[in-house]
Motif scaffolding. Structure first.
Motif, mmCIF file in Angstrom:
data_model
loop_
_atom_site.group_PDB
_atom_site.id
_atom_site.type_symbol
_atom_site.label_atom_id
_atom_site.label_comp_id
_atom_site.label_asym_id
_atom_site.label_seq_id
_atom_site.Cartn_x
_atom_site.Cartn_y
_atom_site.Cartn_z
ATOM 1 N N ALA A 176 0.832 -1.208 0.000
ATOM 2 C CA ALA A 176 0.000 0.000 0.000
ATOM 3 C C ALA A 176 0.865 1.256 0.000
ATOM 4 N N ALA A 177 1.971 1.220 0.746
ATOM 5 C CA ALA A 177 2.856 2.377 0.822
ATOM 6 C C ALA A 177 3.539 2.658 -0.509
ATOM 7 N N GLY A 182 3.663 5.846 -5.767
ATOM 8 C CA GLY A 182 3.817 5.758 -7.210
ATOM 9 C C GLY A 182 4.896 4.805 -7.655
ATOM 10 N N VAL A 183 5.434 3.993 -6.736
ATOM 11 C CA VAL A 183 6.491 3.041 -7.074
ATOM 12 C C VAL A 183 5.890 1.723 -7.565
ATOM 13 N N GLU A 188 -0.648 -3.731 -10.515
ATOM 14 C CA GLU A 188 -0.117 -4.722 -9.576
ATOM 15 C C GLU A 188 -0.789 -4.589 -8.212
ATOM 16 N N TRP A 189 -0.985 -3.351 -7.780
ATOM 17 C CA TRP A 189 -1.705 -3.141 -6.520
ATOM 18 C C TRP A 189 -3.118 -3.708 -6.616
ATOM 19 N N GLY A 190 -3.783 -3.487 -7.747
ATOM 20 C CA GLY A 190 -5.127 -4.010 -7.936
ATOM 21 C C GLY A 190 -5.167 -5.523 -7.932
ATOM 22 N N GLU A 244 13.668 5.746 -4.665
ATOM 23 C CA GLU A 244 13.960 6.258 -3.323
ATOM 24 C C GLU A 244 13.461 7.695 -3.174
ATOM 25 N N GLN A 245 13.696 8.511 -4.197
ATOM 26 C CA GLN A 245 13.218 9.885 -4.139
ATOM 27 C C GLN A 245 11.698 9.928 -4.098
ATOM 28 N N ALA A 246 11.059 8.980 -4.779
ATOM 29 C CA ALA A 246 9.597 8.912 -4.750
ATOM 30 C C ALA A 246 9.085 8.663 -3.333
#
Length: 261
Positions: A176-177, A182-183, A188-190, A244-246
């Motif tokens: 979820a995080a 946006g990573v 894939e989350w779905g 990482e910046q994301a």
């Protein structure tokens, strides 16, 4: 970790608790053979390190289609299992506070620290954990690296150092995080969340908004992951890479939203 024939020998991190509570988790894993691959017997001490032996399982191949659906179904099965009366408690999510306390000085570090102040006081270690959340069996540190395909061809969970009673939403917190940052791709989350819900997983409402239960765990893991990224980049004397910046950018959005309690 070393494979020897059909078994894996693992030297555990020296800074983890491998006392009586770890033995309880090993015994609990032994009652869940369809879901978990646990150690074969009690741990041993070798050169001051705790060592366990487990059956070998084929790890997730990052170069192939990732088993998001299988992960969702496996977690739903674990979370739906009757909690034994003597199951150890997972405890509170203390890792995020430990990592934030290790941050040095710098703009990225400050961004992570600001986000950390928005988390509830019990996660920051400043208050007692609230009661009332229904407890289920949870893995406690789930990500795709905690899954292997066993010799019978089915997926199982490994690494049982946090296995116990707890809020199942924390097992969904890492995907979820990274989705929120946006990573992780929405498809894939779905796949993961859809499979979990279809299998009757209790961590989120069956037909409602999953973020009613995932919001705080997801925010906590976003901050934890961002802190890990910043610490690693500083240790290796390199700039943050794009993912990482994301995660640090996600901390900025968390700070802007506020919501400390």
């Amino acid at each position: 970790m070393v494979r020897v024939g059909d078994v894996v020998v693992k030297a555990h991190q020296a800074d983890r608790d491998h006392g009586p509570r770890f033995l309880e988790r090993i015994r609990l894993a032994g009652t869940l053979p369809e879901v978990v691959i646990g150690p074969l017997g009690e741990p041993r001490t070798v050169d001051g390190r705790t060592v366990t032996v487990s059956m070998f399982g084929e790890p997730v191949d990052p170069h192939r289609d990732l088993p998001w659906e299988e992960g969702g179904r496996l977690l739903a099965e674990l979370h739906s299992t009757t909690v034994p009366a003597d199951a150890p408690s997972w405890g509170r999510p203390a890792r995020v506070a430990r990592l934030v306390s290790r941050l040095a000085d710098g703009p990225a570090e400050d961004e992570v620290r600001r986000a950390f102040t928005t988390l509830p006081s019990w996660i920051r270690g400043e208050a007692e954990e609230p009661h009332g959340t229904a407890e289920h069996l949870i893995h406690g540190d789930w990500h795709l690296g905690q899954m292997v395909r066993s010799q019978d061809g089915h997926w199982r969970l490994i690494d049982i150092e946090d296995l116990g009673r707890g809020d199942p939403a924390w097992d969904l917190a890492r995907p979820a995080a990274i989705y929120s940052a946006g990573v992780l791709h929405p498809d894939e989350w779905g796949r993961f969340l859809g499979a979990y819900q279809a299998a009757g997983g209790p961590a989120v409402p069956a037909g409602g908004d999953p973020w009613t239960t995932l919001d705080i765990p997801a925010r906590s893991l976003a901050i934890q992951i961002a802190a890990t990224c910043v610490i690693s980049a500083r240790r290796e004397d390199r700039p943050l890479d794009e993912p990482e910046q994301a995660m640090v950018d996600a901390c900025a959005r968390i700070s802007a939203a506020g919501d400390a309690a």
